[in-house]
Design an enzyme around this catalytic site. Structure first.
Site, mmCIF file in Angstrom:
data_model
loop_
_atom_site.group_PDB
_atom_site.id
_atom_site.type_symbol
_atom_site.label_atom_id
_atom_site.label_comp_id
_atom_site.label_asym_id
_atom_site.label_seq_id
_atom_site.Cartn_x
_atom_site.Cartn_y
_atom_site.Cartn_z
ATOM 1 C CG ASP A 289 -2.282 0.658 0.921
ATOM 2 O OD1 ASP A 289 -2.251 1.864 0.608
ATOM 3 O OD2 ASP A 289 -3.338 0.018 1.019
ATOM 4 C CG HIS B 130 -0.725 1.580 -3.361
ATOM 5 N ND1 HIS B 130 -1.987 1.312 -2.863
ATOM 6 C CD2 HIS B 130 -0.356 0.457 -4.062
ATOM 7 C CE1 HIS B 130 -2.360 0.095 -3.226
ATOM 8 N NE2 HIS B 130 -1.382 -0.442 -3.961
#
Length: 439
Positions: free
Chosen positions: A260, A283
């Protein structure tokens, strides 16, 4: 009688010599103390250099080392050692002066453990983790939104030692349903700091956290450096470092590979500086998500500089929810000297952020974005849209600056195939602009 007095005299001289060298061994609880006034060993008896009261002797303690193995930690990788950790902490937190809690080399199985203050009379508290800490995989042991290893309400704590926090998240990720359930139960964070003051974290590693690796909540004056974070690219919600309602945060010289956001800067933060971060997979570095809940705090004073993004889904991202229940502000943010290597969305503002299958878009995001600078952003994009600025239709972005942006397609196509996309924003451009500015 002379023999007894002679023994006493020799013991007193010995104690004075120990004091002169700056060290006294305190056997109570397994601590090694320096600068005290007594020598104590369980089963041997007490030998005192003076007749000072216990309170006076406590006040004179200069430093102490608490080894968790002396409190019963087995470090065999099979027995839960958290009671020994808690006992060592309780003893250390109640001391006066400088305190060191040592977790020596070895493999320690741990259920959820909380190191809570305040430690009123401790002037500095260092936790030196040299061992390999393994989290329990029994999810029923953890509370909702809990941490595996939690630190709370302590001032002047340092976490160091080069040790490993292994969350053993692979068995838990199957239970993560946050992409389909708006009110899902969050899995445990590897290391969580709550209401901490003047905290330093250096040279530790977080591996395979069940959820966030490191989380800061309501902290003031946090410095983190040389942190290593690792989890597979497909591990869900494994943000590297999440910051929320905190101020004076400085993260530097760290390597983050996760599933993430490498770093997520949530609501209510101010004066956050992020430098020299190697991010990817993951991310990217995000501000947000913002605007999901009522009464969220504003975000201001964010500086992200000198970072590398490699193979990430996003580079620099600002994300806010549509249909926000309350209004808030995110302002005075600068992202500069960022290198993008095969990044899908190198620069992105997304004010219709929705990670679920469906969201309400009846009302626009009520998070007002302003005074945002993207400077010297260079490298390669894996998608044709290298700059995407999608702002709120109800609260358009203001004072968005792009200066010296040069992003090429990874496959070497000409710059004409690299584009920008803009909605509800009139950005201002300075210097080189590849892709070209929005029309």
């Amino acid at each position: 009688m002379r023999l007894v007095n002679g023994v006493r005299l020799r013991l007193s001289l010995f104690a004075v010599a120990v004091l002169f060298l700056g060290g006294v061994v305190e056997g109570r609880g397994g601590a090694l103390m320096a600068g005290g006034g007594s020598v104590s060993a369980s089963g041997v008896g007490d030998v005192r250099a003076d007749r000072a009261s216990p309170l006076d002797r406590k006040r004179r303690v200069r430093s102490a080392v608490f080894d968790v193995k002396r409190f019963g930690a087995l470090a065999d990788g099979r027995t839960d050692d958290r009671k020994a950790f808690e006992a060592a902490w309780n003893e250390a937190c109640g001391l006066t002066g400088r305190v060191n809690l040592l977790i020596p080399k070895g493999t320690y199985l741990l259920g959820p453990v909380r190191f809570a203050g305040p430690c009123t009379n401790v002037s500095s508290l260092t936790i030196k983790v040299q061992g390999h800490l393994k989290a329990s995989t029994n999810l029923s042991q953890y509370g909702s939104d809990a941490g595996w290893v939690e630190f709370g309400w302590v001032e002047g704590l340092s976490l160091t030692g080069g040790g490993l926090f292994d969350g053993r998240g692979a068995k838990a990720w199957l239970h993560n349903n946050c992409l389909v359930d708006f009110d899902c139960k969050l899995l445990p964070t590897n290391i969580k700091f709550i209401s901490m003051n003047k905290t330093s974290v250096r040279g530790v590693t977080s591996l395979n956290s069940k959820s966030f690796h490191i989380a800061l909540v309501e902290c003031d004056g946090f410095r983190g450096s040389k942190i290593r974070i690792s989890a597979p690219a497909d591990s869900p919600n494994t943000d590297g470092i999440h910051i929320e309602r905190s101020s004076g945060v400085y993260i530097s010289k760290s390597r983050i590979r996760t599933g993430d956001d490498c770093i997520s800067i949530g609501q209510g933060n101010s004066l956050v500086r992020i430098t020299n971060i190697d991010c990817g997979p993951g991310h990217g570095i995000s501000v947000g998500s913002l605007g999901r809940y009522r009464h969220e705090g504003n975000v201001s004073g964010v500086l992200v500089q000198d970072c590398n993004m490699t193979g990430t889904a996003n580079g620099i991202r600002i994300k806010t929810w549509p249909d926000s229940p309350d209004s808030s502000i995110a302002t005075n943010m600068t992202f500069e000297n960022i290198r993008m290597n095969n990044v899908t969305n190198p620069i992105i503002i997304d004010q219709t952020y929705c990670p679920f299958a469906s969201c309400s878009f009846k009302e626009p995001s009520r998070v007002k974005l302003s005074d945002i600078y993207f400077k010297n952003i260079r490298g390669t994009s894996s998608s044709p849209v290298a700059v995407a600025l999608e702002c709120s239709r109800g609260f358009p972005c203001q004072d968005i600056y792009l200066q010296d942006v040069h992003l090429d397609l990874l496959d070497g196509k000409t710059q004409r195939n690299v584009t920008s996309s803009c909605k509800n924003v009139k950005a201002k451009y300075i210097g080189t602009q590849i892709p070209p500015p929005c029309a």
